[in-house]
Structures are given as structure tokens and as C-alpha cells.
Design a protein around this motif. Structure first.
Motif, PDB file in Angstrom:
ATOM      1  N   GLU A   1      -7.292  10.150  -3.160  1.00 45.24           N
ATOM      2  CA  GLU A   1      -6.394  10.971  -1.961  1.00 45.24           C
ATOM      3  C   GLU A   1      -5.919  12.282  -2.135  1.00 45.24           C
ATOM      4  O   GLU A   1      -5.134  11.923  -3.172  1.00 45.24           O
ATOM      5  CB  GLU A   1      -5.961  10.581  -1.247  1.00 45.24           C
ATOM      6  CG  GLU A   1      -7.238   9.117  -0.597  1.00 45.24           C
ATOM      7  CD  GLU A   1      -6.099   8.583   0.733  1.00 45.24           C
ATOM      8  OE1 GLU A   1      -4.958   8.167   0.736  1.00 45.24           O
ATOM      9  OE2 GLU A   1      -6.982   6.931   1.048  1.00 45.24           O
TER      10      GLU A   1
ATOM     11  N   SER B   1      -1.945  11.116  -2.580  1.00 46.16           N
ATOM     12  CA  SER B   1      -1.918   9.813  -3.588  1.00 46.16           C
ATOM     13  C   SER B   1      -1.975  10.417  -5.528  1.00 46.16           C
ATOM     14  O   SER B   1      -1.117  10.337  -6.284  1.00 46.16           O
ATOM     15  CB  SER B   1      -3.454   8.482  -3.739  1.00 46.16           C
ATOM     16  OG  SER B   1      -3.394   7.541  -2.654  1.00 46.16           O
TER      17      SER B   1
ATOM     18  N   ASP C   1       1.154  -1.427  -0.166  1.00 47.31           N
ATOM     19  CA  ASP C   1       0.568  -0.566  -0.069  1.00 47.31           C
ATOM     20  C   ASP C   1       0.722   1.542   0.095  1.00 47.31           C
ATOM     21  O   ASP C   1       1.184   1.484   0.950  1.00 47.31           O
ATOM     22  CB  ASP C   1      -1.143   0.048   1.244  1.00 47.31           C
ATOM     23  CG  ASP C   1      -1.927   1.452   1.352  1.00 47.31           C
ATOM     24  OD1 ASP C   1      -1.886   1.787   0.563  1.00 47.31           O
ATOM     25  OD2 ASP C   1      -2.965   1.497   2.056  1.00 47.31           O
TER      26      ASP C   1
ATOM     27  N   SER D   1       2.465   7.946   3.401  1.00 45.80           N
ATOM     28  CA  SER D   1       2.678   8.999   4.173  1.00 45.80           C
ATOM     29  C   SER D   1       2.692   9.729   5.276  1.00 45.80           C
ATOM     30  O   SER D   1       2.456  10.449   5.870  1.00 45.80           O
ATOM     31  CB  SER D   1       0.910   9.411   2.986  1.00 45.80           C
ATOM     32  OG  SER D   1       0.747   8.179   4.141  1.00 45.80           O
TER      33      SER D   1
ATOM     34  N   ARG E   1       0.450   4.306  -0.044  1.00 45.70           N
ATOM     35  CA  ARG E   1       0.131   4.983   1.540  1.00 45.70           C
ATOM     36  C   ARG E   1       0.917   5.491   2.825  1.00 45.70           C
ATOM     37  O   ARG E   1       0.696   6.116   3.589  1.00 45.70           O
ATOM     38  CB  ARG E   1      -1.885   5.158   2.346  1.00 45.70           C
ATOM     39  CG  ARG E   1      -2.635   5.858   1.259  1.00 45.70           C
ATOM     40  CD  ARG E   1      -4.077   5.204   1.328  1.00 45.70           C
ATOM     41  NE  ARG E   1      -4.609   3.567   1.539  1.00 45.70           N
ATOM     42  CZ  ARG E   1      -4.999   4.057   0.259  1.00 45.70           C
ATOM     43  NH1 ARG E   1      -5.915   3.791  -0.506  1.00 45.70           N
ATOM     44  NH2 ARG E   1      -5.409   2.372   0.029  1.00 45.70           N
TER      45      ARG E   1
ATOM     46  N   TYR F   1       3.579  14.588   0.677  1.00 43.18           N
ATOM     47  CA  TYR F   1       2.970  14.322   1.687  1.00 43.18           C
ATOM     48  C   TYR F   1       3.057  16.296   2.273  1.00 43.18           C
ATOM     49  O   TYR F   1       1.471  16.476   2.968  1.00 43.18           O
ATOM     50  CB  TYR F   1       4.166  14.628   2.463  1.00 43.18           C
ATOM     51  CG  TYR F   1       3.933  14.533   4.562  1.00 43.18           C
ATOM     52  CD1 TYR F   1       3.351  13.590   4.940  1.00 43.18           C
ATOM     53  CD2 TYR F   1       4.807  15.520   4.847  1.00 43.18           C
ATOM     54  CE1 TYR F   1       2.661  13.811   6.688  1.00 43.18           C
ATOM     55  CE2 TYR F   1       4.713  15.820   6.025  1.00 43.18           C
ATOM     56  CZ  TYR F   1       3.727  15.115   6.935  1.00 43.18           C
ATOM     57  OH  TYR F   1       3.381  15.428   8.852  1.00 43.18           O
TER      58      TYR F   1
END
Length: 358
Positions: free
Chosen positions: A293, A296, A57, A62, A59, A120
Motif C-alpha cells: 500500500e 505503508s 497494525d 493512516s 495502518r 498519509y
């Protein structure tokens, strides 16, 4: 389509690195496949990382602790290249760290680290990115640290790429266009001084404007590149039949590998490579737009720009549309750092694609 384009470019890389480097490899190392074997090894390593990063993933990137760690490691490695005895000097630049029998170019990791940080930062700031002092200035401080270390190596090409990718991400993230435009205008005098006060950079500008004024000096490389493309014609001389790679064209298997492609595979082969980069650009932008998001979206766009902007600049340099810079052709030029990190980053892009359903 994205994975297809990546695999095709890596296949082109292995074949063309062998074709372009076999003569110099045989002369220097008594092994015509010396560079090809190393490139194949790095390609396998890069594809292994791609298989991992496309399943993990994205994510996780982040996480603030991971972002900070990635930034700190990148900056330490960039600074280490400047230390005598640690950084490896090649062609007047300290861009490499020696790791046993291998060399590592920290600027490649730094590019990815800056993309992760900018993604970020922009996602965290949200609408506040339009405020100059609280939105842009903190980002500028980090960007300038990276640019400063890259410029000290000196690696002007990486500095330009970093600045370009960061600027486009800030614009896409909602930063005020007037603020960004004002920053560019304020930077122009510094860029002018950096070019004029470094003799080798000024020679590159002069060679770009009129390479035939110094055909045996500053203009030699781009003239040899022109000869390669011109002799390639529509369909090329044939794979392995190029002549400019026979000690005429400098950096034939690295920065100027696109010229060898033009000579051996012709206009058709050159356009095919360009098309593969355009596929990555198209898919990357589409993935960015489809991502749900902000982090992303920015990360997908940043990785896409990292690959495609560097690729377009390299092709523009080799065809004489831009002054010569030390920028490799991503996924194609000889070099392990660029190939492994670019491939791993594209695995992250594929993971975003899977999450976005496109």
C-alpha cells in the motif's frame, strides 16, 4: 537483520554513554554511572514500546483523526517550548519541556508526526501530487509550520532534517522534480540570510572551513573531535581509555559520542557503527519497496530516512564533513526523547516488514 542492527546500536549506546560520561558524571553528580543508568532506563522503555508497535497494525496510523491528533499535539508541544517558564533553555536554545525530573524534546515527536502526515498526504493525493497548487502547496504549508517552530527554538538541525525527509518523501511519492528543485532554489536566499544574520551560525561555517583559525573558540569542538579520531587509529585506545572525554571534547556523550567511539574503538569500531546504520537503510528501503500500500511504502521510507539521515549527518559533522549542527546520533547518543521515539518508530517499521513478508 533490522532488529539485530537496532539492538546492537542500543547496546553500543549504553556502553559508550557510560564510557564517555563517567568522568563528568562523577564530577557533577558524584555517580560515574549517572548518565548510563538514565540511558538504560530509556532503552528499556524504548524497547518496550518497540515490542508493542511491532505487533500493532501500522495502518491504524493512516486514520485521519489520528493523523490530525498527532499533528496538533506535536505543534502544541513545539510551541510550548517557546513559552517562558514552560520551555527549558539549554545552550541558548529552547528545545526541551521539563516533565518533573525528566526533560522531553518535542522536536523528536514532531519528526515522527511529520513522517506520518506526509505518508498519509502522499497516499491520499496519489497522482495529484504532481500538480503544484493542489498537490505540493498544501504539503508545503504544513511543512513550513513545523520548520518555522523548529527554527524559532532555534533548532536549525531539526529543521534541516525535517525538510530533507519531507523533500525525499515527496520525490519518492511522485512529485514533479522540477517543482521540488525550484522550491530548493527559492529557499536558498532564506537559508543564506538565516546563516549570515545569526552570528553563531556564521561562526560554525567559518569553523568548518578553517577550525584552526579559532582553536580556542568556534573551532575547539571539531578540533577535539579530530584529535579523538586521529589518536584512535585502526583499533582504538581501548574501551574506557579515551582521553578527549576528560573535559576536552564538548558534548562527548551526546552529539559527539561518535568521536569517543572513534578514539576508543578506532576505525574498526567507527565503521561497525556505520555498517549498522547502513543495514537499517538497506532493510528500510527493501521494506518500503515490498510494501503493498502507498501509505505503508511512504511510512517505511520516512522512518528509515528519519533514523539514517540524522545518523549520517551526525557522523558527517563529527568527522568534519559538514558544519556543526545540534543533531544527535540516533539510538546511540545520550537522550531519552530521541531514543524512545526512534525505537518506537522502528517497531512500526518492523510491523510493516512483517506485513510485507520481507
Amino acid at each position: 537483520m533490522l532488529l539485530f542492527a537496532v539492538l546492537m546500536l542500543i547496546a553500543v549506546s549504553v556502553v559508550m554513554v557510560y564510557s564517555s560520561s563517567s568522568v563528568v558524571a562523577l564530577t557533577t553528580y558524584d555517580d560515574s554511572a549517572y548518565f548510563m543508568k538514565r540511558q538504560l532506563m530509556w532503552a528499556v522503555a524504548g524497547l518496550g514500546l518497540l515490542a508493542i508497535t511491532m505487533r500493532v497494525d501500522h495502518r491504524h496510523l493512516s486514520d485521519q483523526r489520528l493523523v490530525i491528533a498527532l499533528m496538533v499535539i506535536s505543534l502544541i508541544l513545539l510551541a510550548a517550548t517557546l513559552a517562558p517558564g514552560i520551555g527549558r533553555m539549554v545552550n541558548g536554545s529552547r528545545r526541551w519541556l521539563r516533565l518533573g525530573m525528566l526533560s522531553f524534546q518535542p522536536s523528536e515527536l514532531a519528526k515522527f508526526a511529520l513522517v506520518v502526515y506526509m505518508s498519509y498526504f502522499i497516499a491520499k493525493k496519489g497522482e495529484r501530487i504532481r500538480d503544484f497548487m493542489n498537490g505540493l502547496v498544501p504539503a508545503y504549508v504544513v511543512i513550513l509550520i513545523f520548520l518555522g517552530l523548529a527554527a524559532l527554538q532555534p533548532d536549525f538541525g531539526s529543521a534541516v532534517t525535517l525538510a530533507g525527509v519531507a523533500g525525499i518523501l515527496l520525490f519518492a511519492g511522485g512529485a514533479n522534480a522540477l517543482h521540488l528543485g525550484g522550491t530548493v532554489l527559492a529557499a536558498l536566499p532564506f537559508i543564506y540570510v538565516a546563516v549570515v544574520h545569526e552570528a553563531y551560525r556564521w561562526r560554525r561555517i567559518s569553523a568548518f572551513l578553517d577550525p584552526w583559525a579559532d582553536p580556542q573558540g568556534a573551532g575547539h569542538q571539531i578540533i577535539q573531535s579530530f584529535l579523538a579520531f586521529g589518536s584512535g587509529g585502526l583499533f582504538g585506545r581501548g574501551l574506557g581509555e579515551g582521553r578527549q572525554k576528560l573535559m576536552f571534547l564538548p558534548e562527548r556523550h551526546s552529539d559527539f559520542i561518535y568521536a569517543v567511539i572513534g578514539e576508543e574503538l578506532g576505525l574498526i569500531g567507527s565503521l561497525a557503527v556505520l555498517l549498522l546504520f547502513l543495514i537499517i537503510l538497506w532493510r528500510g528501503v527493501k521494506i518500503s519497496l515490498a510494501a503493498a500500500e502507498p501509505f505503508s511504502r511512504m511510512l517505511a521510507l520516512g522512518i528509515t530516512l528519519l533514523i539514517c539521515l540524522s545518523g549520517m549527518v551526525n557522523m558527517a559533522v563529527v568527522t568534519g564533513l559538514l558544519p556543526t549542527k545540534g543533531i544527535a546520533l540516533p539510538l546511540v547518543s545520550y537522550g531519552g526523547s530521541s531514543l524512545v521515539i526512534s525505537t518506537a518508530a522502528l517497531g512500526v517499521l518492523l510491523n510493516i516488514s512483517k506485513e510485507a513478508g520481507v
